[in-house]
Design an enzyme around this catalytic site. Structure first.
Site, PDB file in Angstrom:
ATOM      1  N   GLY A 231     -12.919 -35.503  13.499  1.00 34.43           N
ATOM      2  CA  GLY A 231     -12.684 -35.790  12.106  1.00 34.43           C
ATOM      3  C   GLY A 231     -12.361 -34.443  11.329  1.00 34.43           C
TER       4      GLY A 231
ATOM      5  N   LYS B 227      -3.513 -30.777  15.613  1.00 38.07           N
ATOM      6  CA  LYS B 227      -3.440 -30.206  14.099  1.00 38.07           C
ATOM      7  C   LYS B 227      -3.819 -28.830  14.159  1.00 38.07           C
ATOM      8  CE  LYS B 227      -8.268 -29.979  14.174  1.00 38.07           C
ATOM      9  NZ  LYS B 227      -8.985 -28.902  13.675  1.00 38.07           N
TER      10      LYS B 227
ATOM     11  N   SER C  46     -10.646 -22.413   8.031  1.00 31.04           N
ATOM     12  CA  SER C  46      -9.923 -22.634   9.209  1.00 31.04           C
ATOM     13  C   SER C  46      -9.601 -21.701  10.216  1.00 31.04           C
ATOM     14  CB  SER C  46      -8.661 -23.750   8.810  1.00 31.04           C
ATOM     15  OG  SER C  46      -7.682 -23.785   9.981  1.00 31.04           O
TER      16      SER C  46
ATOM     17  N   ASN D 236      -7.682 -21.569  12.516  1.00 28.04           N
ATOM     18  CA  ASN D 236      -6.375 -21.570  12.993  1.00 28.04           C
ATOM     19  C   ASN D 236      -5.211 -21.150  11.940  1.00 28.04           C
ATOM     20  OD1 ASN D 236      -6.263 -23.054  15.913  1.00 28.04           O
ATOM     21  ND2 ASN D 236      -7.897 -24.200  14.680  1.00 28.04           N
TER      22      ASN D 236
ATOM     23  N   GLU E  62      -8.317 -22.886  18.729  1.00 33.46           N
ATOM     24  CA  GLU E  62      -7.973 -23.749  19.670  1.00 33.46           C
ATOM     25  C   GLU E  62      -6.480 -23.881  19.690  1.00 33.46           C
ATOM     26  OE1 GLU E  62      -9.241 -25.001  22.384  1.00 33.46           O
ATOM     27  OE2 GLU E  62     -11.279 -24.683  22.261  1.00 33.46           O
TER      28      GLU E  62
END
Length: 353
Positions: A154, A209, A272, A274, A298
């Site tokens: 989540g 995502k 974040s 990413n 990731e």
């Protein structure tokens, strides 16, 4: 098996940012033990209520105890009880098979004093095989007596969870008692836990995502504006759903916390990693330079596996393809944007590409 809602014992295996944050959340109402490989980390947590490497500015709950003995952590959660124990695997995809192998060795011959829910939190595809986390965990643990499996995912940043900020998560399992055990341990004033049976959809949303967040970081780093980011998030969600459905996920999952919710957070949030990778790429840094700083994301690790999965299923993943071209094949970020924009126009509704 029943769905006893009394508080279970909890063992969190892995003391990175997310494992530590979940242990802090669980110990508010459950007897929780955090396992870390490094004895120095354990000593610091037990003596100072601070993690020396992650979340270093946050005071952890005094009731949270840590150990460097995996046997002690598992003995803690395997103690006789009327309600199932909960093992949370707070390791990345790259470490999931190793920890599941250790669990298998410990659990396969144990006296069955209580049922155990084993829940992993990692998000991604195994880079070499394209396997989702449930495929890795099931190979080692499925079929063991009294063991149930699930995934917790989540929209969540570890820093905020460790500080006690509100969060909503989904626990997916095909066994209702596993979701009940996780809910009993984690659901409380600061955390709302929803249940699902769609393990595949939850895992695909969590993996994909991260790739879309890299794309949004690139767009933001190039200064392309809010409109471009909104378009990437929306089309990225369509891409996630296409692959998820092809792999067996359920459509409604991708409109929920582990689909749209996690994507929006990871694609826009300042914390974040990413998105930070995408920003750095757009600012001219090479992937090698970014990884040399110690930053791990990731989305970088699993982008090629996701693209290969899409091709194997006949699913077009244009945003994922563009990210792979930029990260691994030297395509200039501005050219990747032009490539995406030059794709043929098509109806949005029912779009398979």
């Amino acid at each position: 098996m029943g769905t006893d809602t009394s508080f279970p014992r909890v063992a969190v295996l892995g003391a990175g940012s997310w494992g530590t944050a979940l242990a802090a959340l669980a110990c508010a109402q459950s007897d929780t033990l955090l396992w870390a490989r490094d004895p120095a980390v354990v000593q610091a947590i037990n003596d100072t209520t601070r993690h020396p490497r992650h979340l270093t500015d946050i005071n952890l709950p005094p009731s949270l105890q840590a150990t460097s003995s995996l046997d002690d952590a598992l003995a803690h959660v395997c103690a006789p009880s009327d309600c199932p124990g909960l093992i949370i695997l707070g390791v990345p995809v790259s470490g999931l098979d190793d920890i599941c192998l250790k669990l298998q060795a410990y659990l396969q011959d144990r006296p069955r004093t209580t049922d155990l829910a084993v829940v992993w939190t990692c998000k991604g595809f195994q880079p070499d095989t394209g396997q989702l986390p449930h495929e890795i965990a099931s190979r080692r643990l499925a079929g063991l007596s009294g063991i149930g499996l699930g995934v917790l995912s989540g929209p969540s940043f570890a820093n905020e969870v460790a500080r006690g900020f509100p969060v909503a998560l989904t626990l997916a399992s095909d066994q209702a008692w596993v979701a009940a055990a996780g809910t009993a341990a984690l659901h409380g004033p600061n955390a709302r836990i929803y249940s699902s049976t769609d393990i595949i959809g939850v895992e695909v949303g969590g993996a994909m995502k991260n790739i879309m967040a890299i794309a949004c970081g690139i767009s933001d780093g190039l200064g392309l504006g809010d409109n471009a980011r909104a378009a990437l998030i929306t089309r990225g969600l369509a891409e996630i759903q296409r692959l998820g459905l092809a792999l067996g996920g359920q459509p409604e999952t991708f409109a929920g916390l582990t689909g749209m919710g996690d994507l929006v957070l990871t694609a826009t949030g300042a914390l974040s990693r990413n998105r930070q990778v995408g920003l750095a790429i757009a600012q001219g840094q090479s992937l090698e330079q970014i990884l040399a700083t110690g930053m791990t994301a990731e989305g970088v690790r699993c982008a090629r596996a996701a693209l290969a999965l899409g091709r194997s299923k006949g699913v077009e993943l244009p945003v994922t393809d563009a990210v792979c071209q930029v990260l691994f094949h030297g395509l200039a970020p501005s050219q990747a944007v032009k490539t995406l924009l030059s794709r043929d126009s098509r109806p949005e509704s029912g779009d398979s590409r």
